[in-house]
Design a protein around this motif. Structure first.
Motif, mmCIF file in Angstrom:
data_model
loop_
_atom_site.group_PDB
_atom_site.id
_atom_site.type_symbol
_atom_site.label_atom_id
_atom_site.label_comp_id
_atom_site.label_asym_id
_atom_site.label_seq_id
_atom_site.Cartn_x
_atom_site.Cartn_y
_atom_site.Cartn_z
ATOM 1 N N LEU A 306 5.865 2.734 -10.749
ATOM 2 C CA LEU A 306 6.995 1.875 -10.415
ATOM 3 C C LEU A 306 8.238 2.702 -10.104
ATOM 4 N N GLY A 307 8.465 3.753 -10.899
ATOM 5 C CA GLY A 307 9.636 4.595 -10.683
ATOM 6 C C GLY A 307 9.586 5.288 -9.341
ATOM 7 N N TYR A 308 8.418 5.823 -8.992
ATOM 8 C CA TYR A 308 8.283 6.480 -7.687
ATOM 9 C C TYR A 308 8.559 5.489 -6.569
ATOM 10 N N LEU A 309 7.944 4.305 -6.650
ATOM 11 C CA LEU A 309 8.139 3.303 -5.601
ATOM 12 C C LEU A 309 9.594 2.872 -5.503
ATOM 13 N N ALA A 310 10.302 2.877 -6.640
ATOM 14 C CA ALA A 310 11.712 2.466 -6.659
ATOM 15 C C ALA A 310 12.653 3.593 -6.256
ATOM 16 N N GLY A 311 12.092 4.779 -5.963
ATOM 17 C CA GLY A 311 12.919 5.873 -5.481
ATOM 18 C C GLY A 311 13.400 6.836 -6.544
ATOM 19 N N HIS A 312 12.842 6.758 -7.752
ATOM 20 C CA HIS A 312 13.246 7.656 -8.829
ATOM 21 C C HIS A 312 12.347 8.886 -8.843
ATOM 22 N N MET A 407 -1.865 0.567 -7.255
ATOM 23 C CA MET A 407 -2.459 0.225 -5.957
ATOM 24 C C MET A 407 -1.470 0.450 -4.821
ATOM 25 N N ALA A 408 -0.219 0.018 -5.025
ATOM 26 C CA ALA A 408 0.789 0.233 -3.989
ATOM 27 C C ALA A 408 1.010 1.722 -3.752
ATOM 28 N N TYR A 409 0.987 2.493 -4.830
ATOM 29 C CA TYR A 409 1.191 3.937 -4.714
ATOM 30 C C TYR A 409 0.046 4.594 -3.942
ATOM 31 N N VAL A 410 -1.201 4.286 -4.306
ATOM 32 C CA VAL A 410 -2.329 4.956 -3.651
ATOM 33 C C VAL A 410 -2.587 4.420 -2.243
ATOM 34 N N SER A 411 -1.872 3.354 -1.865
ATOM 35 C CA SER A 411 -1.974 2.921 -0.469
ATOM 36 C C SER A 411 -1.409 3.980 0.462
ATOM 37 N N GLY A 412 -0.581 4.887 -0.102
ATOM 38 C CA GLY A 412 -0.148 6.051 0.648
ATOM 39 C C GLY A 412 1.155 5.921 1.406
ATOM 40 N N THR A 413 1.846 4.773 1.271
ATOM 41 C CA THR A 413 3.106 4.576 1.982
ATOM 42 C C THR A 413 4.129 3.985 1.025
ATOM 43 N N ASP A 414 5.321 4.590 0.957
ATOM 44 C CA ASP A 414 6.324 4.081 0.031
ATOM 45 C C ASP A 414 7.133 2.948 0.666
ATOM 46 N N GLU A 415 8.156 2.461 -0.049
ATOM 47 C CA GLU A 415 8.891 1.280 0.391
ATOM 48 C C GLU A 415 9.740 1.539 1.629
ATOM 49 N N LYS A 416 9.976 2.817 1.949
ATOM 50 C CA LYS A 416 10.743 3.156 3.145
ATOM 51 C C LYS A 416 9.841 3.548 4.317
ATOM 52 N N GLY A 417 8.531 3.418 4.096
ATOM 53 C CA GLY A 417 7.588 3.750 5.155
ATOM 54 C C GLY A 417 7.179 5.203 5.202
ATOM 55 N N THR A 419 5.226 8.657 3.928
ATOM 56 C CA THR A 419 3.893 8.945 3.395
ATOM 57 C C THR A 419 3.990 9.460 1.963
ATOM 58 N N ILE A 420 3.143 8.943 1.097
ATOM 59 C CA ILE A 420 3.034 9.415 -0.277
ATOM 60 C C ILE A 420 1.920 10.446 -0.347
ATOM 61 N N ASP A 421 2.187 11.577 -0.944
ATOM 62 C CA ASP A 421 1.163 12.608 -1.152
ATOM 63 C C ASP A 421 0.336 12.211 -2.371
ATOM 64 N N VAL A 422 -0.732 11.476 -2.159
ATOM 65 C CA VAL A 422 -1.569 10.967 -3.245
ATOM 66 C C VAL A 422 -2.531 12.074 -3.675
ATOM 67 N N SER A 423 -2.322 12.597 -4.871
ATOM 68 C CA SER A 423 -3.173 13.666 -5.404
ATOM 69 C C SER A 423 -4.165 13.043 -6.380
ATOM 70 N N ASP A 424 -5.402 12.915 -5.951
ATOM 71 C CA ASP A 424 -6.411 12.216 -6.740
ATOM 72 C C ASP A 424 -7.786 12.593 -6.202
ATOM 73 N N PRO A 425 -8.805 12.710 -7.070
ATOM 74 C CA PRO A 425 -10.154 12.998 -6.561
ATOM 75 C C PRO A 425 -10.660 11.960 -5.567
ATOM 76 N N LEU A 426 -10.142 10.737 -5.639
ATOM 77 C CA LEU A 426 -10.584 9.663 -4.746
ATOM 78 C C LEU A 426 -9.560 9.365 -3.656
ATOM 79 N N ALA A 427 -8.672 10.321 -3.392
ATOM 80 C CA ALA A 427 -7.602 10.077 -2.416
ATOM 81 C C ALA A 427 -8.147 9.673 -1.051
ATOM 82 N N ALA A 428 -9.234 10.304 -0.612
ATOM 83 C CA ALA A 428 -9.796 9.970 0.701
ATOM 84 C C ALA A 428 -10.330 8.533 0.713
ATOM 85 N N THR A 429 -10.943 8.116 -0.383
ATOM 86 C CA THR A 429 -11.434 6.738 -0.490
ATOM 87 C C THR A 429 -10.281 5.760 -0.437
#
Length: 488
Positions: A306-312, A407-417, A419-429
């Motif tokens: 939530l903090g990341y999505l809110a810009g913190h 879910m919003a975070y791993v979608s890969g796009t933040d609220e300003k459009g 790209t989020i650098d999603v670091s996860d073993p399932l990032a490609a999925t």
């Protein structure tokens, strides 16, 4: 600037605490797999405290399982590094001296196995993160199809996974007629000792059932609960440490003053007197572990998304946001009824202490760092609590929002459009599913919920949970994180 080494220790300012024992007499006793910042700020400091009070054969050999970076930074410093504890009142500085050497597993796995198998090694500890166990987080079982496990079974003399290394070393100990070392997990996994025991046993059984039985009968795998906030070290941190100690240190670590370590007191070949440094040696770790995983780690992950999505950028910024602070209070109100309080702990007081730790302005713990590897963390940190709340027919609004924020975070796009650098073993999925679903909350939530390795077989068919997640995800996409939280 002159480098931190044994020779230059004497030039440190008086305010810097330095090893109070003769390092030249330090002999090996511990091999630690996964020599990241946390281990050096936690296990190594407890060991340092113990050595200052009771010198013994408990020097640490660190092993990097992937890259040579740590070795290349620490070896020129004779294994010395600075622990900078950031307190609101000002920094505390300490040089840690218990690290004797750093090995790099991919360069010479046989040498690392030999060091682990040596008679003087009595403990092999590890902090390899959840994904380093090559297991299914939903079941805790070994993934025999994991690429590292497949490799290690085919190349038993050159293992690259932590489980493969431990089994290879225990096999060598058994062949030499020696007893086993203690395998000590220091990762945030529920029942981490039991999980590690099962993974090691199952791996051994895939090639040598007799070895598996020997490990089961003789091995020691204590459970532990570890707690300290240790942000990733930045270039600014390195520059600050250099200015404070007057020497170049390429490998400092940063931590909060608070620390906690509960350890099940079951060891195969002796242990340091860690209790003299403040560790809690207990017969049962589970109550401490359960409380921490649900109340600290569950809140940390939810706040990170939530903090990341809110810009913190940091936890202190996010927890200092009044809207997100109210979310944490509501989240803890849902979590606390599912947590049996350990002896002497008032859970409401523990929650308030956590909020104060989160808000420590001297600690820059990035929300992005905590958000890493969510696919491995969600089952332990949030989904188990949700299961229990559903059984109690109790509210899950805040818990479900934590999952929707993931879910919003791993979608890969933040609220300003961006790209989020999603670091996860399932990032490609995740990227594939997000591309197919777009910003359609129904499609994305259903697609992500279908990942059984994360959500198991039951939760995706629980309408109270799926509806809540879908509703929150739609709100996050439509209104953003702060407005969604404020509406709760």
């Amino acid at each position: 600037m002159t480098r931190l080494t044994t020779r230059t220790l004497s030039s440190l300012p008086a305010v810097v605490r330095r090893p109070a024992y003769d390092r030249s007499h330090l002999s090996p006793g511990i091999v630690h797999l996964g020599l990241g910042a946390f281990a050096r700020a936690h296990l190594c400091e407890y060991t340092e405290d113990t050595l200052e009070l009771e010198a013994g054969a408990w020097g640490v050999t660190g092993a990097s399982l992937q890259r040579p970076d740590q070795r290349d930074r620490l070896s020129p410093q004779d294994g010395l590094y600075t622990l900078l504890k950031r307190a609101p009142a000002g920094p505390e500085l300490r040089i840690i001296g218990c690290l004797r050497e750093v090995m790099v597993a991919p360069e010479d796995p046989a040498a690392l196995v030999a060091r682990m198998a040596a008679a003087e090694t009595r403990i092999v500890s590890l902090t390899v993160t959840e994904k380093g166990y090559c297991h299914d987080p939903a079941t805790g079982r070994l993934r025999a199809d994991h690429h590292d496990i497949v490799h290690d079974l085919a190349n038993p003399d050159a293992p690259r996974s932590a489980v493969g290394l431990i089994v290879a070393a225990l096999k060598a100990r058994r062949a030499a007629g020696a007893g086993p070392f203690t395998a000590l997990s220091c990762d945030n996994l529920p029942h981490n000792g039991g999980v590690l025991r099962g993974l090691v046993r199952d791996f051994a059984a895939l090639s040598d059932d007799g070895l598996a039985q020997w490990i089961e009968a003789n091995g020691a795998f204590p459970a532990t609960m570890v707690d300290r906030i240790v942000p990733a070290t930045t270039e600014a941190d390195i520059a600050e440490v250099a200015g404070l100690i007057g020497l170049e240190d390429a490998a400092p670590v940063i931590g909060e003053p608070f620390r906690q370590w509960a350890i099940q007191d079951v060891f195969a070949a002796g242990r340091p007197a860690w209790e003299r440094g403040g560790a809690q040696m207990v017969s049962e770790v589970a109550p401490f572990e359960f409380m921490k995983l649900r109340m600290l780690n569950g809140a940390h992950s939810s706040l990170a998304y939530l903090g990341y999505l809110a810009g913190h950028e940091t936890v202190s910024e996010a927890s200092g946001d009044p809207v997100l602070a109210r979310f944490l209070e509501g989240l803890w109100a849902e979590i606390i009824p599912t947590v049996p309080a350990p002896q002497g702990v008032v859970l409401g007081d523990y929650a308030q202490a956590l909020l104060a730790r989160f808000r420590n302005p001297a600690i820059r713990h990035r929300t992005w760092q905590i958000a890493m590897d969510g696919s491995q963390k969600l089952p332990q940190r949030l989904l188990g609590t949700i299961h229990d709340r559903l059984k109690q027919d109790a509210a899950i609004d805040h818990l479900a929002l934590g999952v929707a924020a993931w879910m919003a975070y791993v979608s890969g796009t933040d609220e300003k459009g961006a790209t989020i650098d999603v670091s996860d073993p399932l990032a490609a999925t995740f990227a594939e599913k997000a591309k197919a679903a777009g910003r359609n909350a129904t499609a994305l939530s259903r697609s992500l919920l279908s990942i059984e390795a994360i959500f198991g077989a039951d939760l995706p068919h629980e309408p109270r949970f799926t509806r809540a997640v879908e509703t929150h995800l739609a709100a996050l996409f439509d209104k953003g994180a702060k407005a969604t939280v404020a509406a709760l």
